[in-house]
Design a protein around this motif. Structure first.
Motif, PDB file in Angstrom:
ATOM      1  N   ASP A   1     101.345  21.357  33.950  1.00  0.00           N
ATOM      2  CA  ASP A   1     100.903  22.432  34.639  1.00  0.00           C
ATOM      3  C   ASP A   1     100.504  23.166  33.182  1.00  0.00           C
ATOM      4  N   PRO A   2      99.900  24.424  33.506  1.00  0.00           N
ATOM      5  CA  PRO A   2      99.479  25.343  32.260  1.00  0.00           C
ATOM      6  C   PRO A   2     100.688  25.631  31.489  1.00  0.00           C
ATOM      7  N   ASP A   3     101.982  25.763  31.857  1.00  0.00           N
ATOM      8  CA  ASP A   3     103.190  25.935  31.180  1.00  0.00           C
ATOM      9  C   ASP A   3     103.619  24.707  30.178  1.00  0.00           C
ATOM     10  N   GLY A   4     103.164  23.604  30.541  1.00  0.00           N
ATOM     11  CA  GLY A   4     103.560  22.209  29.953  1.00  0.00           C
ATOM     12  C   GLY A   4     104.639  21.588  30.770  1.00  0.00           C
ATOM     13  N   TYR A   5     104.916  21.790  32.209  1.00  0.00           N
ATOM     14  CA  TYR A   5     105.951  21.276  32.809  1.00  0.00           C
ATOM     15  C   TYR A   5     105.239  20.306  33.747  1.00  0.00           C
TER      16      TYR A   5
ATOM     17  N   PHE B   1     109.714  19.316  30.820  1.00  0.00           N
ATOM     18  CA  PHE B   1     108.760  19.935  29.737  1.00  0.00           C
ATOM     19  C   PHE B   1     107.984  18.842  29.104  1.00  0.00           C
TER      20      PHE B   1
ATOM     21  N   PRO C   1     104.193  18.775  27.655  1.00  0.00           N
ATOM     22  CA  PRO C   1     102.910  19.359  27.825  1.00  0.00           C
ATOM     23  C   PRO C   1     101.771  18.484  27.196  1.00  0.00           C
TER      24      PRO C   1
END
Length: 138
Positions: free
Chosen positions: A88-92, A80, A82
Motif C-alpha cells: 500500500d502507499p505506506d509500504g505494507y 512492511f 515497500p
C-alpha cells in the motif's frame, strides 16, 4: 436396511466429507503466501469448512454432510515491504490469514478420519463377502 449396509452409507458420507476437508486445507496451504495483485489489495483469505449431521430418511441412518465452506474473517497479517507490488502507499503488504502449522494439523486429523472411514468400508465389505460365502455353503 441391515447394519452392514448402514455402516457403508455412514462411512461413505464420512469419506466424502473428509476428502472435501482435505481439498479445502490443501487450497489454504497452496495459497499461504498469495498476496493481492494490486497495491493495498486483500490477499487470499483462509477457507473454513463446517459439517452437520444429516438423517437419511430412507435408511434412518445419521450421516455427516458438509454444512458450508466459508471464509475465515481473521485479520490479515501486515508486513512492511515497500518493494512488493501489492504494497500500500505506506509500504505494507497484506499477507493471508493462513497459519501453515494449523493447516498441517487439520490435514493430519482429516487424513486420520478418512483412513478410519476407509477401514470401516473394508471391514463391512469383508463381512458381506464372508456372509455370501457362508450362504453358499463353503
Amino acid at each position: 436396511m441391515d447394519a452392514l449396509t448402514a455402516s457403508l452409507k455412514v462411512a461413505g458420507s464420512g469419506l466424502h466429507a473428509e476428502s472435501t476437508r482435505l481439498r479445502v486445507v490443501s487450497e489454504n496451504i497452496a495459497n499461504a503466501s498469495s498476496t493481492g495483485d494490486t497495491p493495498g489489495a486483500d490477499p487470499y483469505a483462509r477457507k473454513t469448512i463446517a459439517f452437520q449431521s444429516a438423517l437419511d430418511r430412507a435408511s434412518q441412518v445419521s450421516m455427516v454432510e458438509i454444512d458450508k465452506i466459508g471464509v475465515d474473517r481473521t485479520a490479515f497479517v501486515q508486513e512492511f515491504d515497500p518493494s512488493h507490488p501489492a504494497a500500500d502507499p505506506d509500504g505494507y503488504v497484506k499477507l493471508p490469514n493462513v497459519n501453515p502449522i494449523v493447516e498441517m494439523a487439520d490435514m493430519r486429523e482429516a487424513n486420520r478420519s478418512y483412513q478410519a472411514n476407509l477401514q470401516v468400508l473394508k471391514q463391512a465389505r469383508e463381512l458381506i463377502s464372508m456372509t455370501i460365502d457362508l450362504m453358499r455353503g463353503r
